[in-house]
Design a protein around this motif. Structure first.
Motif, PDB file in Angstrom:
ATOM      1  N   ALA A   1      69.847 -20.552 -29.848  1.00 40.93           N
ATOM      2  CA  ALA A   1      71.101 -21.289 -29.656  1.00 40.93           C
ATOM      3  C   ALA A   1      70.930 -22.286 -28.526  1.00 40.93           C
ATOM      4  CB  ALA A   1      72.238 -20.317 -29.342  1.00 40.93           C
ATOM      5  N   SER A   2      71.747 -23.330 -28.548  1.00 41.80           N
ATOM      6  CA  SER A   2      71.699 -24.312 -27.466  1.00 41.80           C
ATOM      7  C   SER A   2      72.348 -23.733 -26.214  1.00 41.80           C
ATOM      8  CB  SER A   2      72.446 -25.582 -27.885  1.00 41.80           C
ATOM      9  OG  SER A   2      73.844 -25.325 -27.964  1.00 41.80           O
ATOM     10  N   MET A   3      72.079 -24.354 -25.084  1.00 43.79           N
ATOM     11  CA  MET A   3      72.689 -23.901 -23.837  1.00 43.79           C
ATOM     12  C   MET A   3      74.212 -23.981 -23.912  1.00 43.79           C
ATOM     13  SD  MET A   3      72.273 -25.313 -19.919  1.00 43.79           S
ATOM     14  CE  MET A   3      70.551 -24.869 -19.811  1.00 43.79           C
TER      15      MET A   3
ATOM     16  N   ASP B   1      65.509  -3.945 -31.960  1.00 45.68           N
ATOM     17  CA  ASP B   1      64.514  -4.990 -32.189  1.00 45.68           C
ATOM     18  C   ASP B   1      63.830  -5.283 -30.859  1.00 45.68           C
ATOM     19  OD1 ASP B   1      63.014  -7.213 -32.695  1.00 45.68           O
ATOM     20  OD2 ASP B   1      64.658  -8.483 -33.374  1.00 45.68           O
ATOM     21  N   PHE B   2      62.578  -4.855 -30.728  1.00 43.65           N
ATOM     22  CA  PHE B   2      61.864  -4.965 -29.461  1.00 43.65           C
ATOM     23  C   PHE B   2      60.807  -6.071 -29.472  1.00 43.65           C
ATOM     24  CE2 PHE B   2      62.591  -0.214 -30.019  1.00 43.65           C
ATOM     25  CZ  PHE B   2      63.848  -0.255 -29.432  1.00 43.65           C
ATOM     26  N   ASN B   3      60.808  -6.887 -30.502  1.00 45.19           N
ATOM     27  CA  ASN B   3      59.805  -7.941 -30.609  1.00 45.19           C
ATOM     28  C   ASN B   3      60.071  -9.063 -29.610  1.00 45.19           C
ATOM     29  OD1 ASN B   3      58.302  -6.830 -32.798  1.00 45.19           O
ATOM     30  ND2 ASN B   3      59.967  -7.425 -34.185  1.00 45.19           N
ATOM     31  N   VAL B   4      59.071  -9.385 -28.827  1.00 42.09           N
ATOM     32  CA  VAL B   4      59.175 -10.472 -27.854  1.00 42.09           C
ATOM     33  C   VAL B   4      57.876 -11.274 -27.900  1.00 42.09           C
ATOM     34  CG1 VAL B   4      59.429 -11.113 -25.432  1.00 42.09           C
ATOM     35  CG2 VAL B   4      60.661  -9.124 -26.323  1.00 42.09           C
ATOM     36  N   ASP B   5      57.997 -12.575 -28.059  1.00 42.73           N
ATOM     37  CA  ASP B   5      56.843 -13.467 -28.025  1.00 42.73           C
ATOM     38  C   ASP B   5      56.933 -14.279 -26.741  1.00 42.73           C
ATOM     39  OD1 ASP B   5      54.585 -14.861 -28.710  1.00 42.73           O
ATOM     40  OD2 ASP B   5      55.593 -16.216 -30.110  1.00 42.73           O
ATOM     41  N   HIS B   6      55.937 -14.137 -25.872  1.00 40.06           N
ATOM     42  CA  HIS B   6      55.932 -14.838 -24.581  1.00 40.06           C
ATOM     43  C   HIS B   6      55.103 -16.119 -24.659  1.00 40.06           C
ATOM     44  CE1 HIS B   6      58.044 -11.693 -22.430  1.00 40.06           C
ATOM     45  NE2 HIS B   6      57.208 -10.794 -22.897  1.00 40.06           N
ATOM     46  N   PRO B   7      55.342 -17.068 -23.763  1.00 35.87           N
ATOM     47  CA  PRO B   7      54.597 -18.333 -23.787  1.00 35.87           C
ATOM     48  C   PRO B   7      53.139 -18.226 -23.357  1.00 35.87           C
ATOM     49  CG  PRO B   7      56.574 -18.497 -22.397  1.00 35.87           C
ATOM     50  CD  PRO B   7      56.410 -17.073 -22.764  1.00 35.87           C
TER      51      PRO B   7
ATOM     52  N   CYS C   1      64.451 -18.553 -23.096  1.00 38.21           N
ATOM     53  CA  CYS C   1      63.928 -17.660 -24.138  1.00 38.21           C
ATOM     54  C   CYS C   1      64.943 -17.413 -25.246  1.00 38.21           C
ATOM     55  CB  CYS C   1      63.484 -16.327 -23.529  1.00 38.21           C
ATOM     56  SG  CYS C   1      64.820 -15.371 -22.785  1.00 38.21           S
ATOM     57  N   LEU C   2      66.223 -17.729 -24.981  1.00 38.48           N
ATOM     58  CA  LEU C   2      67.258 -17.610 -26.012  1.00 38.48           C
ATOM     59  C   LEU C   2      67.493 -18.937 -26.730  1.00 38.48           C
ATOM     60  CD1 LEU C   2      69.953 -15.544 -24.040  1.00 38.48           C
ATOM     61  CD2 LEU C   2      68.075 -14.690 -25.465  1.00 38.48           C
ATOM     62  N   GLN C   3      66.879 -20.006 -26.184  1.00 38.67           N
ATOM     63  CA  GLN C   3      67.103 -21.336 -26.738  1.00 38.67           C
ATOM     64  C   GLN C   3      65.915 -21.877 -27.542  1.00 38.67           C
ATOM     65  OE1 GLN C   3      68.781 -24.154 -23.754  1.00 38.67           O
ATOM     66  NE2 GLN C   3      68.870 -22.375 -22.399  1.00 38.67           N
ATOM     67  N   PHE C   4      64.701 -21.482 -27.135  1.00 35.92           N
ATOM     68  CA  PHE C   4      63.497 -22.048 -27.750  1.00 35.92           C
ATOM     69  C   PHE C   4      62.468 -20.954 -28.008  1.00 35.92           C
ATOM     70  CE2 PHE C   4      65.322 -25.228 -24.860  1.00 35.92           C
ATOM     71  CZ  PHE C   4      65.556 -26.270 -25.739  1.00 35.92           C
ATOM     72  N   ASN C   5      61.598 -21.207 -28.983  1.00 36.51           N
ATOM     73  CA  ASN C   5      60.535 -20.239 -29.227  1.00 36.51           C
ATOM     74  C   ASN C   5      59.452 -20.361 -28.155  1.00 36.51           C
ATOM     75  OD1 ASN C   5      58.583 -22.268 -30.044  1.00 36.51           O
ATOM     76  ND2 ASN C   5      59.517 -22.284 -32.064  1.00 36.51           N
ATOM     77  N   ALA C   6      58.597 -19.359 -28.086  1.00 32.42           N
ATOM     78  CA  ALA C   6      57.610 -19.265 -27.008  1.00 32.42           C
ATOM     79  C   ALA C   6      56.626 -20.434 -27.019  1.00 32.42           C
ATOM     80  CB  ALA C   6      56.861 -17.941 -27.106  1.00 32.42           C
ATOM     81  N   ARG C   7      56.248 -20.879 -28.198  1.00 32.16           N
ATOM     82  CA  ARG C   7      55.285 -21.989 -28.289  1.00 32.16           C
ATOM     83  C   ARG C   7      55.880 -23.291 -27.738  1.00 32.16           C
ATOM     84  NH1 ARG C   7      50.498 -22.666 -30.798  1.00 32.16           N
ATOM     85  NH2 ARG C   7      49.890 -24.782 -31.426  1.00 32.16           N
TER      86      ARG C   7
ATOM     87  N   ILE D   1      58.209 -23.508 -25.428  1.00 26.04           N
ATOM     88  CA  ILE D   1      58.263 -23.357 -23.969  1.00 26.04           C
ATOM     89  C   ILE D   1      56.882 -23.590 -23.374  1.00 26.04           C
ATOM     90  CG2 ILE D   1      58.672 -21.722 -22.084  1.00 26.04           C
ATOM     91  CD1 ILE D   1      60.820 -20.419 -23.856  1.00 26.04           C
ATOM     92  N   ALA D   2      55.846 -23.060 -24.026  1.00 28.75           N
ATOM     93  CA  ALA D   2      54.475 -23.255 -23.546  1.00 28.75           C
ATOM     94  C   ALA D   2      54.111 -24.733 -23.513  1.00 28.75           C
ATOM     95  CB  ALA D   2      53.502 -22.484 -24.430  1.00 28.75           C
ATOM     96  N   ALA D   3      54.461 -25.468 -24.574  1.00 30.03           N
ATOM     97  CA  ALA D   3      54.170 -26.902 -24.626  1.00 30.03           C
ATOM     98  C   ALA D   3      54.904 -27.640 -23.514  1.00 30.03           C
ATOM     99  CB  ALA D   3      54.565 -27.457 -25.992  1.00 30.03           C
ATOM    100  N   ALA D   4      56.147 -27.251 -23.254  1.00 29.58           N
ATOM    101  CA  ALA D   4      56.943 -27.923 -22.224  1.00 29.58           C
ATOM    102  C   ALA D   4      56.370 -27.687 -20.834  1.00 29.58           C
ATOM    103  CB  ALA D   4      58.381 -27.432 -22.295  1.00 29.58           C
ATOM    104  N   VAL D   5      55.978 -26.448 -20.531  1.00 31.42           N
ATOM    105  CA  VAL D   5      55.466 -26.172 -19.175  1.00 31.42           C
ATOM    106  C   VAL D   5      54.094 -26.790 -18.977  1.00 31.42           C
ATOM    107  CG1 VAL D   5      56.852 -24.081 -18.870  1.00 31.42           C
ATOM    108  CG2 VAL D   5      54.555 -23.890 -19.848  1.00 31.42           C
TER     109      VAL D   5
END
Length: 234
Positions: free
Chosen positions: A10-12, A170-176, A218-224, A226-230
């Protein structure tokens, strides 16, 4: 643990508009204060428990997910209140304490999910000491008293049950982090840069990823993404 997202991103603006905390008089600024509080608490307690950064990150994501569905006001969590009749009213300090109880449950659960578990006794003891770090000597004596320990243990177990339902198991978490490494490797494949430059850029991006945990990215974008942004910021 990696996998699909907990729910649609979702968006901010949407997250802030739909926040359950709004109906309890908690505006976006105060909600951010609570968010930073539990992020700092998770970091401090996780370090004291010698948990890996990945486990602390998973606990933080769990906490963000929980509060996307529950208000920061403890009185809103009727299941929790019914389990703990003496739960404090919604004043700033008391709310911080209840937020820290939920955060402790997130840390306890994340340890099991990421296969870096800590004993219930140790999590209760350390979290209590971190919560009362300004009165540490008294807290050390208090948490070793049976009545205090049993009270804190029951609060944690009740909070964990509420957390499990909020997460819908649901415990699935994908980190950057893994995406940072793979994207950096790809970016430098055809570009001649020193190993030191590559390492420093990756470390800066890694630090930005850690900092992003204090937000709802982490609620707004997928991990990939976020990784690209950082990496771009690095």
């Amino acid at each position: 643990m990696e996998g699909m997202s907990f729910e649609a991103f979702a968006s901010m603006d949407d997250l802030e508009a739909r926040s359950p905390s709004r109906s309890h008089g908690i505006d976006a600024r105060l909600e951010a204060t609570f968010r930073w509080s539990y992020c700092d608490f998770l970091r401090d307690a996780g370090i004291e428990l010698r948990m890996p950064q990945l486990t602390i990150a998973t606990a933080t994501v769990f906490c963000h997910r929980f509060y996307s569905r529950h208000s920061h006001a403890p009185a809103e969590n009727s299941i929790f209140v019914s389990l703990i009749p003496f739960w404090p009213r919604c004043e700033f300090n008391d709310t911080c304490k209840s937020v820290q109880t939920i955060a402790t449950a997130c840390l306890f659960l994340a340890g099991k999910v990421e296969e870096t578990p800590k004993s219930l006794r140790e999590v209760v003891r350390v979290s209590y000491l971190v919560q009362h770090k300004n009165e540490y000597d008294f807290a050390v004596k208090r948490i070793h008293q049976q009545d205090c320990f049993e009270d804190q243990k029951q609060r944690l177990l009740n909070a964990e049950r509420l957390l499990l339902h909020a997460l819908r198991f649901d415990f699935n978490v994908d980190h950057p982090y893994k995406h940072i490494l793979s994207l950096a490797k790809r970016a430098f494949e055809d570009v001649h840069v020193t190993q030191n430059f590559s390492r420093n850029l990756t470390q800066v991006a890694w630090n930005f990823a850690n900092d992003s945990l204090r937000t709802t990215l982490c609620l707004q974008f997928n991990a990939r993404s976020i990784a690209a942004a950082v990496l771009y910021l690095g």
